[in-house]
Design an enzyme around this catalytic site. Sequence first.
Site, short mmCIF file in Angstrom:
data_model
loop_
_atom_site.label_atom_id
_atom_site.label_comp_id
_atom_site.label_asym_id
_atom_site.label_seq_id
_atom_site.Cartn_x
_atom_site.Cartn_y
_atom_site.Cartn_z
N GLU A 118 -17.17 -49.71 4.06
CA GLU A 118 -18.37 -49.56 3.79
C GLU A 118 -19.48 -49.17 4.76
OE1 GLU A 118 -19.58 -49.85 0.54
OE2 GLU A 118 -17.30 -49.87 0.01
N SER A 392 7.13 -37.35 -31.60
CA SER A 392 6.68 -36.44 -32.98
C SER A 392 5.49 -36.62 -33.48
CB SER A 392 7.80 -36.61 -33.94
OG SER A 392 9.06 -36.27 -33.71
#
Length: 858
Positions: A118, A392
């Site tokens: 950070e 499908s």
Amino acid sequence: MSKDEMSRTNRNRDRTPTSSKPKTNAKKKKFLTKKRVLWSLFFATALAIFCALGGYLFIMLNGEKLLQENEDKLTVNPTTKIYDRNANIIGELAFEKSDPVEYDKIPKLLIDAFVATEDRRFFEHSGVDLWSIGRAAVKDIAARSMVEGGSTITQQLAKNIFLTRDKTFFRKATEVSIAVALENQKTKEDIITLYLNRINFGGTVYGIKAASIRYFGQSDLSQLKIWQMATLAAMPKGPSRYNPLRNPDLSKERRAVVLQLMYEQGYITEQERDEAKVVDYNYKPPETKQRYQAFIDYVVDEAEDKYGLTEDDLNIGGYKIYTTMDKHAQETVEDAFADSANFEKSVDEDLVQGSMTIINQENGSIVALLGGRNYEKKGYSRVTASRRSPGSAFKPLVSYAPALETGKFNENSLLSNVKQCFGKYCPNNLHGYSSTINMSDALQKSENIPAVWLLNEIGVNTGFQFAKKMGIDLTDEDKNLSLALGGMSKGTNTLEMAQAYSAFANGGEIRDAYSIKSITDSSGETKFKANTTPTRVMKESTAYQMTDMMQKVVESGTGKKARIDRPVAGKTGTTQSGYPGISSNRDVWFVGYTPEWTAAVWMGYDKPSKKHLLKNSSPLAAAFWGKVMKEALRDVPKKTFPRPDNIVNLEPTPTPETIQAVTGLSAQYDPSTLTVNLSWNAVSTAGVEYRIYRKETSEANFSSVLSTTTAGVGDISAMPGLTYEYYVTAYYPELGTEGPASSTVSVYVEDEEPTPEPTITPDPNVPVETPGSGGDDQGGNNGGGDQGGDNGNGGSNSGTVVPPESTLPPIPTPPPITTPPPAATTEPGNPANAGVDTGAPTNTDHEAGTGTDGLTAP
């Protein structure tokens, strides 16, 4: 002075004013003097110094003031509350906190992990890193918005504790002022300790200890391993996105970045980095049951992704979030997922999982959703995080609907169903093969060859772009024919599939699925509101035909298990194991819709393997869909699927692959009308023209003599005493193509009318036998008994007694009839040679739960 001299003098005076332009230029040059430039620079510098001093004083005084006023204040607003679609409260965002951890109880390596990630210069700067701010400012100006933070750990602490959530330049200046004040009053150790005890770690989890307990079950921070420290240090950048419970894969990727930074800055060794990178996250927190948690978590994600509110903003902002959730539907889904009888029994402790999303297609609102069995707060949601092959269930999106959209096909079009390869791709049918098959039947039986053949006909890119338009996230890797059967590089999820099918249910219009209707802030002002503008993605006629075909899938096809007491249209999907010799399945789907709601269901293992596969196929998902939707829609008024006014009855549309040869040609001469009567079997495509060709035996070639649109015609131009050969073709006007020739037949045209048979008076003393059945029409005068004529079927051995030959006139003997050659055959792999139906049986074994209606790419 003479008059002439005076005159010249006056003229010179008159000309003097015209020389003013050069004087003006001289004044301009005089204005831009060095002295003026220096004075301008002096005043500009003085103004800049004054502004800088003023800004500095503001930062110092305002920061100190805000710090004193708010040092012990975490939030001034009530908790954020969440409501269902009827404004009933369903939850609120309450904090999960633990006791603060002292600096000396936090492992140094854990602090190093956060500093490396950070704010690597945390122990060097005075609260503000000018290099970072400069870089961020350039990016913000270029983007004309706040896109780059540039914040130090101290600034993040200031923002998370003391500031409002608005992202403005003024707020950024205030953040800096508080950060400087923090640095002036507190040590670096105090600041990093406050930071780790106050920041958000996803959802309502605040503080390093609470996060350690939540994600690792560990309250003693000294017991955390390097990979666990890096996982926690990865979260501030995106607490929801890099949450290891919800997104383990993304968390692992971000963890690798943190470990690399720690290695580059000398906090860990190369070996420690490599060992920590490969660890998989598999912790499961204790179960905590709460109604509507999955929906609430999705709402929080949407608020963050769509409206820019962070989870921290929501936790302390006092918002009211009005959602689209239907309480009864959500409870029905949760109850169904809690019932183990609805799922296939697992082989071990790894459960067969599932996901379901229900959408109101009229406005795109999400009615209910759940991303797994035993779902935990901020847990792994398969609604969005898990992407699997739809099998499908993808055929309507990539093959059938885009084919209808081209206008070259309709739901009755005949498609090739011949066993064939498409280059190196050789899909298989599970229910047999035939020369052609009706599009509706192909979808109803979930045949594979027609879907692949159709995608090949319209072009892979056409189907690819259509599916993307329907909201499916595809990549260029997916541009291949296996896409017709759900072969995708990264798969899809129930949210995308439900949203895509909602376009069929909504007449061809789609809306982005959403869960938030509106958000108001703590003062009651509406800050955000959903935009439900529809987008037309297909013609109304396309959506209608897809609905008509998919209703048949549910009525009598592979989706029968999804039938309920209202109209339903949908499609099943199954993906096979992918392991040679193993017939089990990886994924089973059912995606369907009623006139009111659209829903998608997926079932399968999170990590399929040879051991972890499904024995059942898509009827399992269809049955689950039907059970949930019947109850969820219990109190919703029933509707029917509308029929657009411009829809007409559609006839089969021919394609080059569906051209047929005429079969069953026969010819018979009728002496009473002097006509050769021809008949044949009609081809299956409507609107064709039949062309009749003829030649006399002495002629070398056939010539066209007749045409008709019916399956029979009479030739009155045949001459007596001659023998003729005939064949017939079918001409397809839409294609401008003539089909193959039928078999040839031969007929003799008699040269005179036959003499009527004499009347014979039977001898009463001679018994008369019962007449036989005779042969067919072409049995001639010898039609009785076993002399059934040239083309007769023969009769019984009994027949009418005929007089002696001497009493009958001579009968001319016609030439023999040519035997028709065998029907054209179909060569596997060559659809251009498609012939008659091979009669291969079909097999719809889905009800037994062992069939598979879709294949993924090999």
